[in-house]
Design a protein around this motif. Structure first.
Motif, PDB file in Angstrom:
ATOM      1  N   THR A  96       9.611  19.376  -0.447  1.00 27.43           N
ATOM      2  CA  THR A  96       9.846  17.933  -0.506  1.00 27.43           C
ATOM      3  C   THR A  96      10.989  17.601  -1.468  1.00 27.43           C
TER       4      THR A  96
ATOM      5  N   ASP B   1       8.781  12.483   6.702  1.00 28.73           N
ATOM      6  CA  ASP B   1       7.659  13.230   6.137  1.00 28.73           C
ATOM      7  C   ASP B   1       6.702  13.623   7.265  1.00 28.73           C
TER       8      ASP B   1
ATOM      9  N   ASP C 293       4.060  15.553   6.707  1.00 35.43           N
ATOM     10  CA  ASP C 293       2.783  15.941   6.102  1.00 35.43           C
ATOM     11  C   ASP C 293       1.772  14.813   6.244  1.00 35.43           C
TER      12      ASP C 293
ATOM     13  N   ARG D 298       0.848  12.518   2.387  1.00 33.69           N
ATOM     14  CA  ARG D 298       2.252  12.158   2.280  1.00 33.69           C
ATOM     15  C   ARG D 298       2.707  12.143   0.824  1.00 33.69           C
TER      16      ARG D 298
ATOM     17  N   LYS E 210      -3.575  15.188  11.328  1.00 31.71           N
ATOM     18  CA  LYS E 210      -2.271  15.678  11.742  1.00 31.71           C
ATOM     19  C   LYS E 210      -2.117  15.812  13.255  1.00 31.71           C
TER      20      LYS E 210
ATOM     21  N   PRO F  23       5.131  20.105   6.313  1.00 33.02           N
ATOM     22  CA  PRO F  23       4.010  20.443   5.441  1.00 33.02           C
ATOM     23  C   PRO F  23       3.935  21.965   5.268  1.00 33.02           C
TER      24      PRO F  23
END
Lengths: 89, 269
Positions: free
Chosen positions: B17, B38, B40, B44, B94, B121
């Motif tokens: 990230t 993002d 993930d 997040r 997800k 992720p």
């Protein structure tokens, strides 16, 4: 940097050398594994079972190798029969 | 058409990230219209690292589910006009990232942007697969440490077999190595894998080496991508990496132990 560190720095091999060697082996193994079809272990087991119907062999007596080349794949079977093969049946 | 870049690693906590935020900011600062996404979902964090966490209204999953349009969900960065953030959803699971949905959003973004940076992720599950599936380029973030290097190699295998480019027999994804948390002193002492060791094992083009740096935590504490801290070693290293990505010939820095002068020894530095 203390005096002790100076001695430490002069050691012939740090742990990084060990890390690199371990990784090289591991990564080579992972990569070989990656390209292989997933049925290979089962194939090996079944071949052993079939041979064992006729000849008493060890679990390690059958090796299955798989190699991938540009245009074709090679499936290599190597079966080692014991020197004094006791035939069944 | 935008170029889609995935920031991936397999292992968590290596700096994905941080890298996504820095790279996106770097590209945008050079005038390229850049969106950073993002992937993930459920965890997040990119919004925090970018410092826009209080401006999130709609997210990536809302856009996929057509509950909001892209313009509503994209957050324009306050420091750089050509940078936009698409945050992940904090509440969904997800699986909400469908391949069709992600593809549609990336397609739409491609119309208006030059670069789309996908922050993957950790792990090799659905979210990570979706982040890399549509990629044109992959930046593999790796720490000079055994488990990270191994996981990176695993990701390379996935990139070359399960991505769209692999499935359609298109030109393969361009893969780059970004080595982070590098400590030249420990390398010199033989306690840490060197850049050359990692490159030898992974055989990847080296995009950059980011030294272990206090600036990274300071940057995330304050929600400012570390590349904006031009005084810091990490900020400069990311700046160099952006230059190299854009094709500039930038020599590598921070690979050697910095000789400390008398005063910095005395006062710490």
């Amino acid at each position: 940097m203390g005096l002790l560190d100076l001695f430490r720095a002069s050691r012939a091999r740090g742990s990084a050398t060990v890390a690199k060697e371990r990784l090289q082996i591991l990564v080579a193994h992972d990569r070989a594994e990656r390209g292989r079809p997933s049925y290979l272990p089962k194939l090996q087991r079944e071949i052993i079972e079939v041979i064992r119907k006729y000849v008493e062999i060890d679990m390690n007596a059958v090796s299955v190798n798989y190699e991938q080349e540009d245009t074709h794949e090679i499936l290599e079977l190597n079966i080692i029969l014991p020197e004094t093969a006791r035939h069944r049946a | 058409m935008a170029r889609i870049i995935v920031i991936t690693s397999g292992k968590g906590g290596v700096g994905k990230t941080t890298t996504a935020a820095a790279l996106a900011m770097g590209l945008a600062q050079q005038g390229h219209r850049t969106a950073v996404i993002d992937f993930d979902v459920g965890l997040r964090n990119l919004d925090l690292i970018m410092g826009c966490e209080r401006r999130v209204v709609y997210d990536f999953v809302n856009v996929i589910n057509q509950e909001a349009n892209l313009n509503q969900a994209l957050i324009r960065d306050k420091r750089c006009d050509s940078l936009y953030v698409l945050p992940a959803s904090q509440t969904r699971d997800k699986e909400a990232l469908t391949k069709e949905g992600v593809g549609r959003v990336l397609e739409e973004l491609s119309q208006g942007f030059d670069y789309i940076v996908c922050d993957s992720p950790a792990g090799i599950e659905h979210g990570a697969n979706m982040a890399m599936y549509f990629a044109d380029d992959a930046i593999v973030v790796t720490n000079p440490e055994v488990s990270s290097v191994r996981d990176s190699d695993r990701m390379l295998g996935i990139l070359s077999s399960k991505s769209r480019r692999a499935e359609t027999n298109a030109e393969p994804i361009r893969e780059y190595l970004l080595l982070t948390r590098y400590d030249p002193l420990r390398v010199q002492n033989g306690d840490m894998l060197s850049v050359r060791d990692v490159q030898e094992i992974l055989s990847l083009d080296l995009l950059g080496v980011v030294p272990e740096s206090k600036a990274v935590l300071n940057a995330s504490n304050s929600g400012v991508p570390v590349i904006l801290d031009r005084e810091s070693d990490a900020g400069q290293a990311y700046g160099d990496a952006v230059g190299r990505y854009l094709g500039e010939d930038v020599p590598h820095r921070f690979l050697e132990v910095q000789k400390k002068g008398f005063f910095s020894r005395l006062f710490g530095g």
